[in-house]
Design an enzyme around this catalytic site. Structure first.
Site, mmCIF file in Angstrom:
data_model
loop_
_atom_site.group_PDB
_atom_site.id
_atom_site.type_symbol
_atom_site.label_atom_id
_atom_site.label_comp_id
_atom_site.label_asym_id
_atom_site.label_seq_id
_atom_site.Cartn_x
_atom_site.Cartn_y
_atom_site.Cartn_z
ATOM 1 N N CYS A 63 2.552 -7.144 -1.225
ATOM 2 C CA CYS A 63 3.565 -6.233 -2.147
ATOM 3 C C CYS A 63 5.018 -6.158 -1.441
ATOM 4 C CB CYS A 63 2.709 -5.084 -2.391
ATOM 5 S SG CYS A 63 2.628 -4.133 -0.842
ATOM 6 N N HIS A 100 6.040 12.064 3.431
ATOM 7 C CA HIS A 100 5.835 10.819 2.378
ATOM 8 C C HIS A 100 5.628 9.542 3.228
ATOM 9 C CE1 HIS A 100 6.340 8.598 -1.002
ATOM 10 N NE2 HIS A 100 7.230 7.528 -0.508
ATOM 11 N N HIS A 103 2.294 5.029 -1.515
ATOM 12 C CA HIS A 103 1.350 5.333 -2.779
ATOM 13 C C HIS A 103 0.071 4.516 -2.591
ATOM 14 C CE1 HIS A 103 5.266 6.440 -4.215
ATOM 15 N NE2 HIS A 103 4.718 7.091 -5.234
ATOM 16 N N ASP A 107 -5.715 -1.342 -6.757
ATOM 17 C CA ASP A 107 -5.802 -2.870 -6.922
ATOM 18 C C ASP A 107 -6.135 -3.490 -5.521
ATOM 19 O OD1 ASP A 107 -3.544 -2.456 -5.779
ATOM 20 O OD2 ASP A 107 -2.370 -3.453 -7.421
ATOM 21 N N ARG A 115 -5.690 0.038 -2.257
ATOM 22 C CA ARG A 115 -4.378 -0.422 -1.583
ATOM 23 C C ARG A 115 -3.472 0.768 -1.273
ATOM 24 N NH1 ARG A 115 0.927 -2.318 -3.566
ATOM 25 N NH2 ARG A 115 -0.162 -2.558 -5.789
ATOM 26 N N CYS A 117 -0.055 1.406 0.062
ATOM 27 C CA CYS A 117 1.192 0.871 0.339
ATOM 28 C C CYS A 117 2.093 1.848 1.067
ATOM 29 C CB CYS A 117 1.480 0.376 -1.073
ATOM 30 S SG CYS A 117 2.997 -0.574 -1.130
#
Length: 134
Positions: A63, A100, A103, A107, A115, A117
């Site tokens: 990704c 932060h 996310h 999947d 996941r 990410c």
């Protein structure tokens, strides 16, 4: 959760770190320094150094950001509904300082199906003491 002022974070963090960690920004895909890191160790929060992920949970999702199938501990991460950019996602933040991270998506690999990410800028990597953590 440790609450610090925005002026504290502006002094402590670089402009890029502040934008991503405190203003929910995102680094460009495939640009993060930890994307291809294969060393064994602990990934911690850039802002407060709380341990977040173990290298054993990192995998290449393709990704463009470092991906993990699970946090080091479920309570290390806060989960928030994110409706920005015209979609529904689950934002992940450091439970200790509310930084932060990125996310989480449903999947991921068969291990957990998740996941995580994460922006490289949101993470510090430490390979010292990795064996005692896992």
């Amino acid at each position: 959760m440790s609450v610090k002022s925005e002026s504290y974070w502006r002094e402590k963090l670089t402009e890029e770190q502040y934008h991503i960690c405190r203003e929910q920004g995102t680094e460009a895909p495939f640009s993060g320094k930890l994307l291809h890191n294969r060393e064994t160790g602990i990934y911690s929060c850039t802002c407060c150094q709380a341990p977040l992920f173990h290298s054993g949970s990192k995998y290449d999702s393709g990704c463009g950001w470092p991906s993990f199938d699970a946090p080091i501990a479920r309570d290390a991460i806060r989960y928030l509904d994110d409706h920005s950019h015209g979609m529904h996602r689950i934002e992940i933040r450091c439970a200790q300082c509310d930084s932060h991270l990125g996310h989480v998506f449903p999947d991921g690999p068969k291990t957990t199906g998740e996941r995580y990410c994460v922006n490289s800028v949101s993470l510090l990597f430490n390979n010292e003491g990795a064996d005692s953590e896992h």
